[in-house]
Design an enzyme around this catalytic site. Structure first.
Site, PDB file in Angstrom:
ATOM      1  N   ASN A  46       0.838  -1.195   0.000  1.00  0.00           N
ATOM      2  CA  ASN A  46       0.000   0.000   0.000  1.00  0.00           C
ATOM      3  C   ASN A  46       0.876   1.250   0.000  1.00  0.00           C
ATOM      4  O   ASN A  46       2.000   1.254   0.510  1.00  0.00           O
ATOM      5  CB  ASN A  46      -0.978  -0.001   1.181  1.00  0.00           C
ATOM      6  CG  ASN A  46      -0.351  -0.171   2.542  1.00  0.00           C
ATOM      7  OD1 ASN A  46       0.633  -0.879   2.713  1.00  0.00           O
ATOM      8  ND2 ASN A  46      -0.945   0.456   3.543  1.00  0.00           N
ATOM      9  N   GLU A  48       0.308   5.318   0.826  1.00  0.00           N
ATOM     10  CA  GLU A  48      -0.616   6.340   1.322  1.00  0.00           C
ATOM     11  C   GLU A  48      -0.305   7.703   0.716  1.00  0.00           C
ATOM     12  O   GLU A  48       0.764   7.933   0.153  1.00  0.00           O
ATOM     13  CB  GLU A  48      -0.532   6.409   2.850  1.00  0.00           C
ATOM     14  CG  GLU A  48      -1.048   5.157   3.502  1.00  0.00           C
ATOM     15  CD  GLU A  48      -0.988   5.194   5.016  1.00  0.00           C
ATOM     16  OE1 GLU A  48      -1.607   4.305   5.614  1.00  0.00           O
ATOM     17  OE2 GLU A  48      -0.343   6.082   5.600  1.00  0.00           O
ATOM     18  N   CYS A  57      -4.274   0.686  -2.107  1.00  0.00           N
ATOM     19  CA  CYS A  57      -4.098  -0.554  -1.355  1.00  0.00           C
ATOM     20  C   CYS A  57      -3.040  -1.444  -2.006  1.00  0.00           C
ATOM     21  O   CYS A  57      -2.812  -1.394  -3.219  1.00  0.00           O
ATOM     22  CB  CYS A  57      -5.414  -1.316  -1.291  1.00  0.00           C
ATOM     23  SG  CYS A  57      -6.752  -0.417  -0.492  1.00  0.00           S
ATOM     24  N   GLU A  59      -3.255  -4.638  -2.532  1.00  0.00           N
ATOM     25  CA  GLU A  59      -3.876  -5.550  -3.491  1.00  0.00           C
ATOM     26  C   GLU A  59      -4.059  -4.873  -4.847  1.00  0.00           C
ATOM     27  O   GLU A  59      -3.768  -5.462  -5.894  1.00  0.00           O
ATOM     28  CB  GLU A  59      -5.240  -6.021  -2.982  1.00  0.00           C
ATOM     29  CG  GLU A  59      -5.198  -6.746  -1.653  1.00  0.00           C
ATOM     30  CD  GLU A  59      -5.409  -5.830  -0.452  1.00  0.00           C
ATOM     31  OE1 GLU A  59      -5.945  -6.320   0.552  1.00  0.00           O
ATOM     32  OE2 GLU A  59      -5.043  -4.652  -0.501  1.00  0.00           O
ATOM     33  N   CYS A  96     -10.331  -4.971   1.048  1.00  0.00           N
ATOM     34  CA  CYS A  96     -11.527  -4.123   1.106  1.00  0.00           C
ATOM     35  C   CYS A  96     -12.419  -4.412  -0.110  1.00  0.00           C
ATOM     36  O   CYS A  96     -12.026  -5.127  -1.037  1.00  0.00           O
ATOM     37  CB  CYS A  96     -11.127  -2.640   1.145  1.00  0.00           C
ATOM     38  SG  CYS A  96     -10.454  -1.996  -0.402  1.00  0.00           S
ATOM     39  N   CYS A  99     -10.866  -3.454  -3.485  1.00  0.00           N
ATOM     40  CA  CYS A  99      -9.843  -4.405  -3.913  1.00  0.00           C
ATOM     41  C   CYS A  99     -10.454  -5.719  -4.396  1.00  0.00           C
ATOM     42  O   CYS A  99      -9.994  -6.307  -5.371  1.00  0.00           O
ATOM     43  CB  CYS A  99      -8.846  -4.660  -2.786  1.00  0.00           C
ATOM     44  SG  CYS A  99      -7.725  -3.272  -2.538  1.00  0.00           S
TER      45      CYS A  99
END
Length: 141
Positions: A46, A48, A57, A59, A96, A99
């Site tokens: 990930n 940010e 993310c 993924e 999530c 993802c």
């Protein structure tokens, strides 16, 4: 749960990717590794952003790396997540909804999804279909 050697290697790639995460705001590392139908593995973490909504993310980054390398079918996904401040106390980081949908674009419902805590003590192995039932995909267009 004892993982097959091939699955354990994918989880290890996700764990290594998590260590490279850029997480100055949350401190929550997530690494993901995906295996393409041809056996290639793509791992990412990930990243940010100060504008939180622009964060990506692990993924998503792994799937995009695979797609950009020409992989069009994924068979396996591994995810490892942990808090930088207390990695041993961290729980599993489930993909999530966003993802799951991105994975669905390149993997069918039978794709294997392995989620692990950083130590490997807690592992969930399931399918994308179980994580995202009644998925929306290209076949519904």
């Amino acid at each position: 749960m004892t993982l097959a050697e091939e699955d354990a290697a994918l989880v290890a790639a996700a764990r290594e990717a998590a260590a490279r995460a850029y997480v100055p705001y949350s401190g929550f590392h997530v690494g993901a590794a995906v295996r393409a139908e041809d056996g290639r593995v793509f791992a990412a973490a990930n990243v940010e952003n100060a504008s939180y909504g622009l964060s990506l993310c692990g993924e998503t980054n792994a799937v995009m790396a695979a797609a950009l390398a020409g992989a069009r079918r994924l068979t396996h996904v591994a995810v490892v997540g942990y808090r930088a401040a207390e990695p041993e106390g961290s729980a599993m980081a489930m993909p999530c909804g966003r993802c799951r949908q991105i994975i669905n674009e390149f993997a069918g419902p039978q794709a294997r999804v392995i989620v692990s805590d950083v130590s490997g003590d807690e592992v969930l192995a399931t399918t994308l279909g179980a994580l995202l039932p009644h998925a929306f995909g290209p076949e519904r267009l």
